[in-house]
Design a protein around this motif. Structure first.
Motif, PDB file in Angstrom:
ATOM      1  N   ASP A 197       3.072  -0.285   3.818  1.00 34.35           N
ATOM      2  CA  ASP A 197       3.135   0.963   3.051  1.00 34.35           C
ATOM      3  C   ASP A 197       4.558   1.529   2.962  1.00 34.35           C
ATOM      4  N   LYS A 198       5.448   0.999   3.796  1.00 35.63           N
ATOM      5  CA  LYS A 198       6.863   1.381   3.701  1.00 35.63           C
ATOM      6  C   LYS A 198       7.699   0.163   4.040  1.00 35.63           C
ATOM      7  N   LEU A 199       8.847   0.049   3.381  1.00 33.89           N
ATOM      8  CA  LEU A 199       9.709  -1.096   3.645  1.00 33.89           C
ATOM      9  C   LEU A 199      11.158  -0.693   3.434  1.00 33.89           C
ATOM     10  N   SER A 200      11.979  -1.017   4.399  1.00 30.77           N
ATOM     11  CA  SER A 200      13.408  -0.772   4.308  1.00 30.77           C
ATOM     12  C   SER A 200      14.109  -2.117   4.313  1.00 30.77           C
ATOM     13  N   MET A 240       3.341  -0.789   8.608  1.00 33.32           N
ATOM     14  CA  MET A 240       2.105  -1.423   8.178  1.00 33.32           C
ATOM     15  C   MET A 240       0.881  -0.626   8.625  1.00 33.32           C
ATOM     16  N   ASP A 241      -0.125  -0.623   7.766  1.00 31.10           N
ATOM     17  CA  ASP A 241      -1.387   0.057   8.058  1.00 31.10           C
ATOM     18  C   ASP A 241      -2.534  -0.946   7.984  1.00 31.10           C
ATOM     19  N   ASN A 242      -3.491  -0.766   8.882  1.00 32.62           N
ATOM     20  CA  ASN A 242      -4.704  -1.581   8.876  1.00 32.62           C
ATOM     21  C   ASN A 242      -5.698  -0.936   7.912  1.00 32.62           C
ATOM     22  N   ALA A 289       0.858  -1.184   0.000  1.00 30.67           N
ATOM     23  CA  ALA A 289       0.000   0.000   0.000  1.00 30.67           C
ATOM     24  C   ALA A 289       0.895   1.234   0.000  1.00 30.67           C
ATOM     25  N   GLY A 290       0.317   2.367  -0.286  1.00 35.23           N
ATOM     26  CA  GLY A 290       1.016   3.641  -0.150  1.00 35.23           C
ATOM     27  C   GLY A 290       2.298   3.749  -0.951  1.00 35.23           C
ATOM     28  N   ASP A 291       3.317   4.299  -0.292  1.00 33.71           N
ATOM     29  CA  ASP A 291       4.590   4.577  -0.969  1.00 33.71           C
ATOM     30  C   ASP A 291       5.274   3.309  -1.472  1.00 33.71           C
TER      31      ASP A 291
END
Length: 207
Positions: free
Chosen positions: A197-200, A187-189, A115-117
């Motif tokens: 929504d973001k991962l490094s 993570m977003d619900n 999701a997201g970015d």
């Protein structure tokens, strides 16, 4: 000469027969009219004690409700964190398994949990990533995933994921090599489903 009589005969009362006003016993306990006892009010101390008791009862009920709501909210957060942790582990497994000969399925699985970015960035770089994996003939398989929640609430969580992999590529001379990848997922619900929504991670830098 005899005095004239009045026509009435005076009858002497029978001393053995009680008089009408003496026939009913007097209830000595009955109060006289106009002298009825006043209603007794409870002592002031009793009223104050009852008031304090009511206040204490209300305070106890309010306290019980407050702590129940706090307890319920804490349990909801714990449940949400566990759901986020499980979702992070499942997504780590998806991210850690790919085969250069069937990358379309891999990309679809990654985008489905994104999701997201992160979803936008992965989609934008998927063509370049596909070229790198294909040229290097990279295959991976996941053999272990460890997950933990760093912080979180009912709607957002930070997860640390460590994926143990076996990788085969031209760089390993087509010999399986163990490797490990660490990831931090934001993570977003979203509608009851935890999405990343973001991962490094160095995941997108295959060997």
């Amino acid at each position: 000469m005899t005095a004239p009589t009045s026509g009435y005969i005076e009858v002497s009362p029978d001393p053995d027969k009680p008089r009408d006003d003496e026939s009913r016993p007097v209830d000595e306990a009955a109060p006289a009219e106009g002298n009825k006892p006043k209603r007794q009010l409870p002592p002031v101390s009793l009223l104050i004690g009852a008031g304090l008791g009511a206040l204490l009862l209300i305070a106890a009920i309010a306290s019980a409700v407050f702590f129940y709501l706090r307890y319920d909210e804490k349990n909801q957060i714990l449940d949400a964190n566990e759901s986020a942790r499980q979702a992070a582990c499942a997504y780590g497994t998806v991210l850690g398994n790919y085969d250069y000969q069937n990358l379309d399925k891999y990309f679809a699985g990654v985008l489905d949990g994104a999701a997201g970015d992160f979803k936008k960035d992965f989609n934008d770089t998927s063509k370049d990533f596909k070229d790198v994996l294909t040229q290097g003939q990279v295959k991976t398989s996941t053999n272990d995933v460890q997950c933990a929640i760093k912080s979180g609430d009912k709607d957002h969580a930070e997860a640390i994921v460590v994926v143990g992999q076996t990788i085969t590529s031209l760089g390993t001379q087509n010999q399986p090599q163990p490797t490990q990848i660490s990831m931090v997922m934001s993570m977003d619900n979203v509608d009851g489903r935890w999405l990343t929504d973001k991962l490094s991670s160095p995941l997108l830098k295959p060997q």
